[in-house]
Design an enzyme around this catalytic site. Structure first.
Site, PDB file in Angstrom:
ATOM      1  N   TYR A 129      -3.070   4.090   8.195  1.00  0.00           N
ATOM      2  CA  TYR A 129      -2.482   2.800   7.828  1.00  0.00           C
ATOM      3  C   TYR A 129      -1.825   2.139   9.031  1.00  0.00           C
ATOM      4  O   TYR A 129      -1.390   2.791   9.952  1.00  0.00           O
ATOM      5  CB  TYR A 129      -1.461   2.953   6.697  1.00  0.00           C
ATOM      6  CG  TYR A 129      -0.207   3.706   7.103  1.00  0.00           C
ATOM      7  CD1 TYR A 129       0.924   3.022   7.536  1.00  0.00           C
ATOM      8  CD2 TYR A 129      -0.163   5.090   7.071  1.00  0.00           C
ATOM      9  CE1 TYR A 129       2.067   3.701   7.920  1.00  0.00           C
ATOM     10  CE2 TYR A 129       0.982   5.773   7.449  1.00  0.00           C
ATOM     11  CZ  TYR A 129       2.088   5.076   7.868  1.00  0.00           C
ATOM     12  OH  TYR A 129       3.210   5.750   8.267  1.00  0.00           O
ATOM     13  N   SER A 139      -3.892  10.367  14.311  1.00  0.00           N
ATOM     14  CA  SER A 139      -2.618   9.672  14.145  1.00  0.00           C
ATOM     15  C   SER A 139      -2.535   9.107  12.742  1.00  0.00           C
ATOM     16  O   SER A 139      -3.566   8.785  12.137  1.00  0.00           O
ATOM     17  CB  SER A 139      -2.522   8.534  15.161  1.00  0.00           C
ATOM     18  OG  SER A 139      -1.407   7.708  14.898  1.00  0.00           O
ATOM     19  N   LYS A 192      -7.136   4.304  17.214  1.00  0.00           N
ATOM     20  CA  LYS A 192      -7.003   5.604  16.557  1.00  0.00           C
ATOM     21  C   LYS A 192      -7.968   5.722  15.375  1.00  0.00           C
ATOM     22  O   LYS A 192      -8.557   6.778  15.142  1.00  0.00           O
ATOM     23  CB  LYS A 192      -5.565   5.825  16.080  1.00  0.00           C
ATOM     24  CG  LYS A 192      -4.572   5.934  17.210  1.00  0.00           C
ATOM     25  CD  LYS A 192      -4.909   7.095  18.113  1.00  0.00           C
ATOM     26  CE  LYS A 192      -3.871   7.302  19.180  1.00  0.00           C
ATOM     27  NZ  LYS A 192      -4.192   8.424  20.067  1.00  0.00           N
ATOM     28  N   PRO A 235      -0.446  13.067  12.561  1.00  0.00           N
ATOM     29  CA  PRO A 235       1.013  12.936  12.615  1.00  0.00           C
ATOM     30  C   PRO A 235       1.453  11.509  12.896  1.00  0.00           C
ATOM     31  O   PRO A 235       0.697  10.694  13.415  1.00  0.00           O
ATOM     32  CB  PRO A 235       1.407  13.860  13.760  1.00  0.00           C
ATOM     33  CG  PRO A 235       0.213  13.851  14.655  1.00  0.00           C
ATOM     34  CD  PRO A 235      -0.987  13.736  13.731  1.00  0.00           C
TER      35      PRO A 235
END
Length: 162
Positions: A37, A32, A71, A94
């Site tokens: 960030y 992800s 993640k 993504p």
């Protein structure tokens, strides 16, 4: 921990099984952008303000944005396992994945967010923010394109791949 433990355990279970198999040569991990960030602080701290393959989320924690932290930890664990494995790892990062659901009624959190927005639930209290979207078909295409990729954390999806 309700987000962290399943993310780490799921990553470990799948990749440790893949590592035991002689027939697995490459694993394409759907990570992800959250592993890269969480907020503007991560973007500002990136070298030259640019998010690259070398940037990892540094602001998320168990207390602040635990989804993003899960993640980040899961992808880091994947790379750790891949260093010792026979397979090559490619991570795809993504942003919010949208697109047609396979069979029946969609149940993902992405659809739930869009449904809530469509019902007007955010009209009096929606935060001012920008969201990146990527089409699920482009994510699938990116997975297929990685059949020949190198062992690098290289593909960052923020839009359509062509």
């Amino acid at each position: 921990r309700e987000l962290i433990d399943p993310a780490l355990l799921g990553t470990r279970n799948v990749l440790e099984q893949a590592a035991r198999s002689d027939s697995v040569g490459r694993v394409v991990l759907t990570s992800s952008c959250a592993a890269i960030y969480t907020d503007a602080a991560d973007c500002a701290d990136a070298p030259g303000g640019i998010l690259t393959v070398n940037v990892w989320n540094s602001t998320a924690s168990l207390e602040y944005q635990p989804y993003s932290w899960s993640k980040t930890l899961a992808e880091a664990e994947a790379w750790k396992i891949a260093e010792q494995a026979r397979f090559r790892l490619v991570a795809i990062n993504p942003c919010l994945i949208m697109g047609p659901a396979i069979g029946g009624r969609p149940t993902s959190e992405s659809f739930a967010i869009m449904e809530r927005a469509g019902r007007g639930e955010f009209r009096f209290g929606a935060p001012r923010l920008g969201l990146g979207f990527v089409d699920v078909r482009d994510v699938a295409e990116a997975h297929l394109a990685q059949r020949g990729a190198q062992l690098v954390r290289e593909l960052r999806l923020q839009g359509k791949i062509k």
